[in-house]
Scaffold this motif. Structure first.
Motif, PDB file in Angstrom:
ATOM      1  N   THR A   1      -2.945 -16.008   0.063  1.00  0.00           N
ATOM      2  CA  THR A   1      -4.128 -16.092  -0.542  1.00  0.00           C
ATOM      3  C   THR A   1      -3.639 -15.499  -2.108  1.00  0.00           C
TER       4      THR A   1
ATOM      5  N   ARG B   1       0.283  -1.294  -0.165  1.00  0.00           N
ATOM      6  CA  ARG B   1       0.166   0.297  -0.141  1.00  0.00           C
ATOM      7  C   ARG B   1       0.863   1.318   0.384  1.00  0.00           C
ATOM      8  N   GLY B   2       2.234   1.252   0.175  1.00  0.00           N
ATOM      9  CA  GLY B   2       3.264   2.302   0.465  1.00  0.00           C
ATOM     10  C   GLY B   2       3.674   2.747  -0.736  1.00  0.00           C
TER      11      GLY B   2
ATOM     12  N   GLY C   1      11.976   4.264   5.969  1.00  0.00           N
ATOM     13  CA  GLY C   1      12.508   5.339   5.048  1.00  0.00           C
ATOM     14  C   GLY C   1      11.564   5.908   4.698  1.00  0.00           C
TER      15      GLY C   1
ATOM     16  N   ALA D   1       6.973  -0.650  12.264  1.00  0.00           N
ATOM     17  CA  ALA D   1       6.247  -2.511  11.347  1.00  0.00           C
ATOM     18  C   ALA D   1       6.734  -3.912  11.594  1.00  0.00           C
TER      19      ALA D   1
ATOM     20  N   ALA E   1      -2.932  -5.957  -0.897  1.00  0.00           N
ATOM     21  CA  ALA E   1      -3.693  -4.473  -0.562  1.00  0.00           C
ATOM     22  C   ALA E   1      -3.049  -3.750  -1.861  1.00  0.00           C
TER      23      ALA E   1
ATOM     24  N   GLY F   1       7.249  -0.690   1.221  1.00  0.00           N
ATOM     25  CA  GLY F   1       5.806  -0.828   2.189  1.00  0.00           C
ATOM     26  C   GLY F   1       4.913  -1.202   2.230  1.00  0.00           C
TER      27      GLY F   1
ATOM     28  N   GLN G   1       0.503 -11.018  -6.281  1.00  0.00           N
ATOM     29  CA  GLN G   1       0.249 -11.243  -4.846  1.00  0.00           C
ATOM     30  C   GLN G   1       0.907 -12.453  -4.410  1.00  0.00           C
ATOM     31  N   ILE G   2       1.309 -11.864  -3.223  1.00  0.00           N
ATOM     32  CA  ILE G   2       2.152 -12.783  -2.627  1.00  0.00           C
ATOM     33  C   ILE G   2       1.651 -13.034  -1.661  1.00  0.00           C
TER      34      ILE G   2
ATOM     35  N   ILE H   1      11.853  -2.584   3.352  1.00  0.00           N
ATOM     36  CA  ILE H   1      11.919  -0.288   3.414  1.00  0.00           C
ATOM     37  C   ILE H   1      11.002  -0.293   3.760  1.00  0.00           C
ATOM     38  N   ASN H   2      10.414   1.091   4.428  1.00  0.00           N
ATOM     39  CA  ASN H   2       9.268   1.216   5.976  1.00  0.00           C
ATOM     40  C   ASN H   2       9.708   2.237   6.495  1.00  0.00           C
TER      41      ASN H   2
HETATM   42  P1  FAD Z   1      -0.253  -1.795   4.696  1.00  0.00           P
HETATM   43  O1  FAD Z   1      -0.924  -2.840   5.547  1.00  0.00           O
HETATM   44  O2  FAD Z   1      -1.357  -1.057   4.840  1.00  0.00           O
HETATM   45  O3  FAD Z   1       0.523  -1.562   5.179  1.00  0.00           O
HETATM   46  C1  FAD Z   1       1.394  -0.380   4.336  1.00  0.00           C
HETATM   47  C2  FAD Z   1       2.571  -0.056   4.748  1.00  0.00           C
HETATM   48  O4  FAD Z   1       3.493   1.053   4.217  1.00  0.00           O
HETATM   49  C3  FAD Z   1       3.206   0.257   6.241  1.00  0.00           C
HETATM   50  O5  FAD Z   1       3.495  -0.529   7.103  1.00  0.00           O
HETATM   51  C4  FAD Z   1       3.909   1.634   6.105  1.00  0.00           C
HETATM   52  O6  FAD Z   1       4.012   2.111   6.977  1.00  0.00           O
HETATM   53  C5  FAD Z   1       4.741   1.349   5.045  1.00  0.00           C
HETATM   54  N1  FAD Z   1       4.568   2.769   4.028  1.00  0.00           N
HETATM   55  C6  FAD Z   1       3.446   3.742   3.740  1.00  0.00           C
HETATM   56  N2  FAD Z   1       3.884   5.130   2.909  1.00  0.00           N
HETATM   57  C7  FAD Z   1       5.463   4.571   2.751  1.00  0.00           C
HETATM   58  C8  FAD Z   1       6.330   5.018   1.950  1.00  0.00           C
HETATM   59  N3  FAD Z   1       6.535   6.374   1.553  1.00  0.00           N
HETATM   60  N4  FAD Z   1       7.393   4.565   2.068  1.00  0.00           N
HETATM   61  C9  FAD Z   1       7.661   3.564   2.982  1.00  0.00           C
HETATM   62  N5  FAD Z   1       6.958   2.646   3.530  1.00  0.00           N
HETATM   63  C10 FAD Z   1       5.273   2.764   3.548  1.00  0.00           C
HETATM   64  N6  FAD Z   1      -2.508 -10.357   2.571  1.00  0.00           N
HETATM   65  C11 FAD Z   1      -1.139  -9.947   0.948  1.00  0.00           C
HETATM   66  O7  FAD Z   1      -0.219  -9.536   1.121  1.00  0.00           O
HETATM   67  N7  FAD Z   1      -1.264 -11.951   1.063  1.00  0.00           N
HETATM   68  C12 FAD Z   1      -1.767 -12.671   1.254  1.00  0.00           C
HETATM   69  O8  FAD Z   1      -1.918 -13.550   0.247  1.00  0.00           O
HETATM   70  C13 FAD Z   1      -3.391 -11.980   1.921  1.00  0.00           C
HETATM   71  N8  FAD Z   1      -3.836 -13.261   1.911  1.00  0.00           N
HETATM   72  C14 FAD Z   1      -5.332 -12.887   2.908  1.00  0.00           C
HETATM   73  C15 FAD Z   1      -6.095 -13.819   3.301  1.00  0.00           C
HETATM   74  C16 FAD Z   1      -6.366 -14.145   4.790  1.00  0.00           C
HETATM   75  C17 FAD Z   1      -7.732 -14.556   5.367  1.00  0.00           C
HETATM   76  C18 FAD Z   1      -6.665 -12.025   5.198  1.00  0.00           C
HETATM   77  C19 FAD Z   1      -7.672 -12.464   6.664  1.00  0.00           C
HETATM   78  C20 FAD Z   1      -6.102 -11.503   4.835  1.00  0.00           C
HETATM   79  C21 FAD Z   1      -4.984 -11.794   4.295  1.00  0.00           C
HETATM   80  N9  FAD Z   1      -4.160 -10.616   3.388  1.00  0.00           N
HETATM   81  C22 FAD Z   1      -2.707 -10.825   2.555  1.00  0.00           C
HETATM   82  C23 FAD Z   1      -4.302  -9.228   3.927  1.00  0.00           C
HETATM   83  C24 FAD Z   1      -3.068  -8.606   5.159  1.00  0.00           C
HETATM   84  O9  FAD Z   1      -3.644  -8.760   6.264  1.00  0.00           O
HETATM   85  C25 FAD Z   1      -2.615  -7.196   5.113  1.00  0.00           C
HETATM   86  O10 FAD Z   1      -4.168  -6.561   5.158  1.00  0.00           O
HETATM   87  C26 FAD Z   1      -2.241  -7.214   3.332  1.00  0.00           C
HETATM   88  O11 FAD Z   1      -0.762  -7.744   3.461  1.00  0.00           O
HETATM   89  C27 FAD Z   1      -1.527  -5.082   3.615  1.00  0.00           C
HETATM   90  O12 FAD Z   1      -1.008  -5.655   2.679  1.00  0.00           O
HETATM   91  P2  FAD Z   1       0.445  -3.962   2.935  1.00  0.00           P
HETATM   92  O13 FAD Z   1       0.933  -4.415   3.534  1.00  0.00           O
HETATM   93  O14 FAD Z   1       0.752  -3.559   1.252  1.00  0.00           O
HETATM   94  O15 FAD Z   1      -0.236  -2.902   3.719  1.00  0.00           O
END
Ligand code: FAD
Length: 312
Positions: free
Chosen positions: A245, A204-205, A296, A284, A229, A258, A241-242, A278-279
């Motif tokens: 799921t 998401r980052g 960063g 995190a 995300a 991110g 997607q890694i 990198i976060n």
């Molecule tokens: P977030 O949790 O929102 O994290 C974003 C991160 O980016 C934060 O740590 C933030 O500090 C950082 N960030 C923001 N801006 C910046 C920047 N400019 N520079 C550096 N860092 C930054 N998720 C998966 O990924 N894969 C799956 O296969 C998967 N299967 C799932 C199965 C089930 C049954 C469930 C319930 C969930 C599943 N999920 C899966 C979802 C999982 O729980 C998380 O919601 C998801 O991984 C979050 O994605 P994310 O880390 O990109 O987003």
């Protein structure tokens, strides 16, 4: 001693990394048979022979865009070889074939396995990799879908007799699916995500812009991955997607940018040999499993890293 049957839908002159891993695994067994659902070149036969495969069953014809043909081929090969264990790669296509045949032939199936011993004990990770479990089939043929990068490819140098047989398919039943149109899609030059030595993944980052992630992946000749995300947001294809799921990767180097490091995400990448995270948030969870962490902004860190790599 048990015997093994490996199944490939197709086999090019140079087998893929996942295919070579399966051939290495099969060489542990008393006898190894390979079944392929399409023509196999002389070059590929020589490679296969090196891994100690004794019998190659080749089927041709059929439309392999859907599963009917491959299912018939593997069913015929299982019956002909009478193998104790059937080994296929752990992708959606093969998981479906393994599951359907295990039900049809009253066998057993284990998906996403990391190892199969010579006495048919299957190992797989459970609960997002928190522990590993060992299991044995209690009856019937054992079908195992193998997680890529779990077995070290040891190219064989055997030069035994390879019997090549054309696989006779029993009077084909009317296919349940008929292809009505096909459309070629653009193919990426990047390595396959599950087989790449380097994976750069964004979450998401990245805030909608996968450019810096793709650029660093290209600088390292790596593949691009993503968190759920990012794929749910439509920033990148769901194939990337890694996680629990999505696909499981285990590259030499995994760069996470991110991505917070939720347990479902970690399930798909935590066996990577070296993890760089990198976060911008020092707390995190991804930093708990990272070998190297950079606190960063990825929009600054990734371009600097790509530039430095290209400069060297
Ligand atoms: P977030 O949790 O929102 O994290 C974003 C991160 O980016 C934060 O740590 C933030 O500090 C950082 N960030 C923001 N801006 C910046 C920047 N400019 N520079 C550096 N860092 C930054 N998720 C998966 O990924 N894969 C799956 O296969 C998967 N299967 C799932 C199965 C089930 C049954 C469930 C319930 C969930 C599943 N999920 C899966 C979802 C999982 O729980 C998380 O919601 C998801 O991984 C979050 O994605 P994310 O880390 O990109 O987003």
């Amino acid at each position: 001693m048990p015997s093994a049957l490996v199944f490939f839908n197709e086999l090019s002159d140079v087998p893929s990394k996942a295919q070579r891993e399966l051939l290495t695994l099969a060489s542990r067994f008393d006898e190894a048979t390979l079944a392929v659902a399409s023509e196999v070149s002389q070059e590929a036969q020589e490679v296969v022979n090196g891994y100690g495969v004794a019998k190659l069953l080749v089927a041709s014809g059929g439309d392999d865009a859907f599963i009917d043909h491959s299912l018939s081929v593997l069913e015929a090969a299982v019956k002909l070889s009478a193998a104790d264990v059937v080994l296929v790669a752990n992708d959606n296509f093969n998981r479906e074939i393994a599951a359907r045949l295990a039900v049809r032939l009253d066998g057993a199936v284990v998906t996403d396995a990391t190892d199969v011993s010579a006495d048919l004990v299957v190992t797989k990770d459970e609960l997002a990799g928190s522990y590993s479990a060992q299991a044995k089939a209690t009856s019937g043929t054992l079908f195992v879908t193998m997680k890529p990068n779990s077995i070290e490819d040891v190219p064989g140098e055997q030069d035994g007799q390879l019997d090549v047989l054309a696989l006779e398919l029993p009077g084909a039943a009317a296919p349940q699916i008929r292809v009505v149109a096909t459309e070629a899609k653009a193919v990426s030059d990047r390595p396959k995500l599950t087989e790449a030595r380097v994976v750069v993944a964004g979450g998401r980052g990245v805030n909608g812009d996968f450019g810096p992630v793709e650029d660093l992946a290209d600088a390292l000749s790596g593949a691009v991955g993503a968190s759920r995300a990012a794929t749910d947001a439509g920033w990148i294809s769901h194939d990337a997607q890694i996680g629990q799921t999505g696909v499981t990767v285990s590259p030499q180097l995994f760069i996470s940018a991110g991505i917070s490091g939720a347990i479902q995400q970690k399930a798909g990448m935590q066996t990577s040999k070296c993890i760089i995270a990198i976060n911008k948030d020092v707390d995190a969870p991804v930093f708990e499993i990272a070998d190297f962490g950079i606190v960063g902004d990825l929009s600054k860190v990734l371009p600097q890293a790509a530039e430095e790599i290209r400069r060297r």
